[in-house]
Design a protein around this motif. Structure first.
Motif, short mmCIF file in Angstrom:
data_model
loop_
_atom_site.label_atom_id
_atom_site.label_comp_id
_atom_site.label_asym_id
_atom_site.label_seq_id
_atom_site.Cartn_x
_atom_site.Cartn_y
_atom_site.Cartn_z
N ILE A 32 -70.01 4.97 -57.74
CA ILE A 32 -69.35 3.66 -57.85
C ILE A 32 -67.84 3.81 -57.66
O ILE A 32 -67.23 3.08 -56.86
CB ILE A 32 -69.64 3.02 -59.22
CG1 ILE A 32 -71.10 2.58 -59.27
CG2 ILE A 32 -68.74 1.82 -59.45
CD1 ILE A 32 -71.51 2.05 -60.61
N VAL A 33 -67.24 4.77 -58.34
CA VAL A 33 -65.78 4.94 -58.24
C VAL A 33 -65.38 5.18 -56.79
O VAL A 33 -64.47 4.54 -56.26
CB VAL A 33 -65.30 6.10 -59.13
CG1 VAL A 33 -63.84 6.41 -58.85
CG2 VAL A 33 -65.49 5.77 -60.59
N VAL A 34 -66.11 6.11 -56.14
CA VAL A 34 -65.70 6.47 -54.77
C VAL A 34 -65.93 5.32 -53.80
O VAL A 34 -65.10 5.07 -52.93
CB VAL A 34 -66.44 7.75 -54.32
CG1 VAL A 34 -66.09 8.08 -52.89
CG2 VAL A 34 -66.08 8.91 -55.22
N THR A 35 -67.01 4.56 -53.99
CA THR A 35 -67.26 3.47 -53.04
C THR A 35 -66.33 2.29 -53.27
O THR A 35 -66.06 1.53 -52.35
CB THR A 35 -68.71 2.95 -53.13
OG1 THR A 35 -69.05 2.81 -54.50
CG2 THR A 35 -69.67 3.88 -52.44
N LEU A 36 -65.81 2.15 -54.48
CA LEU A 36 -64.92 1.02 -54.74
C LEU A 36 -63.57 1.19 -54.06
O LEU A 36 -62.91 0.21 -53.74
CB LEU A 36 -64.73 0.83 -56.25
CG LEU A 36 -65.88 0.15 -56.98
CD1 LEU A 36 -65.55 -0.01 -58.44
CD2 LEU A 36 -66.19 -1.21 -56.37
N PHE A 37 -63.17 2.45 -53.83
CA PHE A 37 -61.85 2.68 -53.25
C PHE A 37 -61.67 2.02 -51.88
O PHE A 37 -60.68 1.30 -51.68
CB PHE A 37 -61.54 4.17 -53.20
CG PHE A 37 -60.69 4.60 -54.36
CD1 PHE A 37 -59.31 4.60 -54.26
CD2 PHE A 37 -61.28 4.97 -55.55
CE1 PHE A 37 -58.52 4.97 -55.33
CE2 PHE A 37 -60.49 5.34 -56.62
CZ PHE A 37 -59.12 5.34 -56.52
N PRO A 38 -62.58 2.24 -50.92
CA PRO A 38 -62.39 1.59 -49.61
C PRO A 38 -62.37 0.06 -49.75
O PRO A 38 -61.63 -0.62 -49.03
CB PRO A 38 -63.62 2.01 -48.81
CG PRO A 38 -64.16 3.18 -49.51
CD PRO A 38 -63.76 3.08 -50.94
N LEU A 39 -63.13 -0.47 -50.73
CA LEU A 39 -63.15 -1.92 -50.90
C LEU A 39 -61.81 -2.40 -51.44
O LEU A 39 -61.31 -3.46 -51.05
CB LEU A 39 -64.27 -2.32 -51.86
CG LEU A 39 -65.69 -2.02 -51.37
CD1 LEU A 39 -66.70 -2.38 -52.44
CD2 LEU A 39 -65.97 -2.80 -50.10
N GLY A 40 -61.25 -1.64 -52.33
CA GLY A 40 -60.00 -2.07 -52.96
C GLY A 40 -58.79 -1.84 -52.09
O GLY A 40 -57.85 -2.63 -52.08
N ILE A 41 -58.78 -0.75 -51.36
CA ILE A 41 -57.58 -0.35 -50.64
C ILE A 41 -57.56 -0.89 -49.21
O ILE A 41 -56.51 -1.12 -48.63
CB ILE A 41 -57.45 1.18 -50.65
CG1 ILE A 41 -57.09 1.64 -52.06
CG2 ILE A 41 -56.40 1.67 -49.68
CD1 ILE A 41 -56.97 3.12 -52.19
N GLY A 42 -58.74 -1.10 -48.68
CA GLY A 42 -58.80 -1.55 -47.29
C GLY A 42 -59.42 -0.45 -46.45
O GLY A 42 -59.62 0.67 -46.93
N THR A 43 -59.74 -0.77 -45.21
CA THR A 43 -60.55 0.15 -44.43
C THR A 43 -59.74 0.99 -43.46
O THR A 43 -60.28 1.55 -42.52
CB THR A 43 -61.63 -0.62 -43.66
OG1 THR A 43 -60.96 -1.69 -42.97
CG2 THR A 43 -62.67 -1.17 -44.58
N ASP A 44 -58.44 1.09 -43.67
CA ASP A 44 -57.61 1.91 -42.77
C ASP A 44 -58.06 3.37 -42.84
O ASP A 44 -57.87 4.03 -43.86
CB ASP A 44 -56.15 1.75 -43.21
CG ASP A 44 -55.23 2.65 -42.39
OD1 ASP A 44 -55.71 3.18 -41.35
OD2 ASP A 44 -54.07 2.81 -42.80
#
Lengths: 222, 211
Positions: A32-44
């Motif tokens: 969950i933690v790792v997958t939330l990062f791209p969602l929160g930060i953006g897909t750059d």
């Protein structure tokens, strides 16, 4: 001697598979933690690839911290820890078996899942390979060091916060060297030296930590 | 032979007992008596080496127990308040673990022993689903399995029915007759006669002083 080791490991695994939520929880948290990062930060992809090693390692560290509580706590509550301490075998050997089982249940699943997460965070192949190696060497160290902290706090009613205070400073060197190694791999440099340092930490903790764990247990169960 | 010399036990800065000395010879059944909180469990934990005495020494066959723990633990069977039975394993798996890890546990047929303690038909049920008395019986089944000379049992009769207590008393007599030692606490009246049973009576210290 090895029979005893295998018996303890198989008992731990058997128990854990009967209570699957307990083993799935840390791994689930990690995902969950790792997958939330791209969602929160953006897909750059460049940004993600830049922060990926840190994110994965911090998540692995926190997942490990989450899983430590049950390493000795349940055994302490139902009395099997006392019985383990009264076995006619060296306690350091018995606790190494427990720590090994703990790593099989928490460290190994993280290793298996890491390729998938590397894709989420758009890591390149050689960077991922470095990540895999650091996780392979680093997670057993986390289990061993964490076990010392758990052994020290097992008799306390609310040992959780104290455990993280003991545990985090000890694990910071692993975090630093692992992420350095992965960064070096990302820039195409050799990271063997850093891996060797991690390997040295692993060897030191495998040889010394079991004695520290056994001694801590003798203190906190008295 | 179990020998304790001038044991002093201190808990939370309070003296539980002071200068306690006793010798237990092979073939004796000894009951430790006293009101709650007097230090019976603490005494047992000292004797098995799980905690260290504030002062005093404990000897098994004239060797201090902490000198050679592994040797001492080969001779010792301890059952505490907490039974040491894993709730997520079955009765059979729990006993198998002890049988494989402790050389003192004989290679007997576990099904037979579980039937002996009244758990026939419950062998493959996860112990968490058994009643309190049945869980205690799983732990007590180890008494039939092992050939340790020294049994230290903290409240072994908790949650055990009357007929079960009777069976256990007979087992203690049999163990003592073979030269074993039984050291136990219980608040129940044992039906053993004075010839077989001796008592250590712990009393609350008059001057409940602090160190």
């Amino acid at each position: 001697m090895f029979k005893v080791f295998l018996q303890v490991v198989s008992k731990e695994l058997k128990g854990a598979f009967r209570r699957q939520s307990d083993i799935l929880n840390p791994v689930w948290f990690f995902i969950i933690v790792v997958t939330l990062f791209p969602l929160g930060i953006g897909t750059d992809p460049i940004l993600l690839a830049r922060i990926a090693p840190g994110v994965i390692w911090v998540a692995a560290l926190l997942a490990a911290l989450l899983s430590f509580e049950r390493l000795f706590k349940d055994d302490f509550i139902d009395g099997s820890l006392e019985q383990l301490m009264l076995m006619p075998h060296p306690l350091a050997w018995l606790v190494s078996a427990k720590v090994f089982a703990h790593w099989l249940l928490t460290g190994l699943p993280i290793l298996f899942i890491s390729p998938l997460l590397a894709i989420f965070l758009s890591m390149e192949t050689n960077t991922y390979f470095a990540l895999f190696l650091t996780l392979l060497i680093g997670t057993p160290i986390l289990s061993l060091l964490g076990a010392i902290g758990v052994a020290l706090t097992v008799g306390l009613r609310k040992g959780g916060i104290l455990l993280s205070l003991i545990m985090l400073p000890l694990s910071i060197p692993i975090l630093i060297f692992s992420t350095l190694a992965i960064d070096a791999a990302a820039y195409g440099q050799s990271y063997l030296g850093l891996l060797a340092l991690l390997g040295a930490m692993l060897v030191t903790s495998i040889t010394l930590a079991p004695f520290a764990i056994a001694a801590s247990l003798r203190v906190s169960v008295s | 032979m179990l020998r304790c010399e001038k044991l002093t036990c201190v808990r939370e800065d309070r003296v539980l007992f002071k200068d306690l000395s006793f010798v237990i010879k092979p073939g004796e059944i000894v009951q430790v008596e006293g009101p709650n909180g007097v230090g019976k469990t603490s005494l047992f934990r000292l004797v098995i080496g799980l905690s260290l005495p504030y002062q005093g020494d404990i000897f098994w066959q004239d060797t201090p127990i902490t000198d050679d723990r592994e040797h001492f633990y080969q001779k010792l069977l301890y059952l505490g308040h907490k039974t040491g039975i894993k709730p997520e394993l079955t009765a059979l798996e729990n006993l198998q673990f002890f049988q494989k890890l402790q050389p003192s546990h004989k290679n007997l047929d576990l099904w037979e022993i579980l039937a002996k303690v009244g758990l026939a038909g419950y062998e493959d049920i996860i112990t968490a689903q058994l009643s309190a008395g049945q869980q205690r019986r799983v732990a007590l089944a180890r008494l039939w399995l092992n050939d340790c000379p020294l049994w230290i049992l903290d409240e072994p009769f908790t949650a055990i029915d009357k007929s079960g207590v009777k069976v256990l008393e007979n087992l203690f007599l049999q163990h003592a007759a073979q030269g074993g030692i039984v050291l136990l606490t219980t608040h129940q009246d044992l039906s053993l006669d004075k010839k077989h049973l001796s008592k250590i009576i712990l009393e609350k210290p008059q001057d409940n002083f602090y160190v």
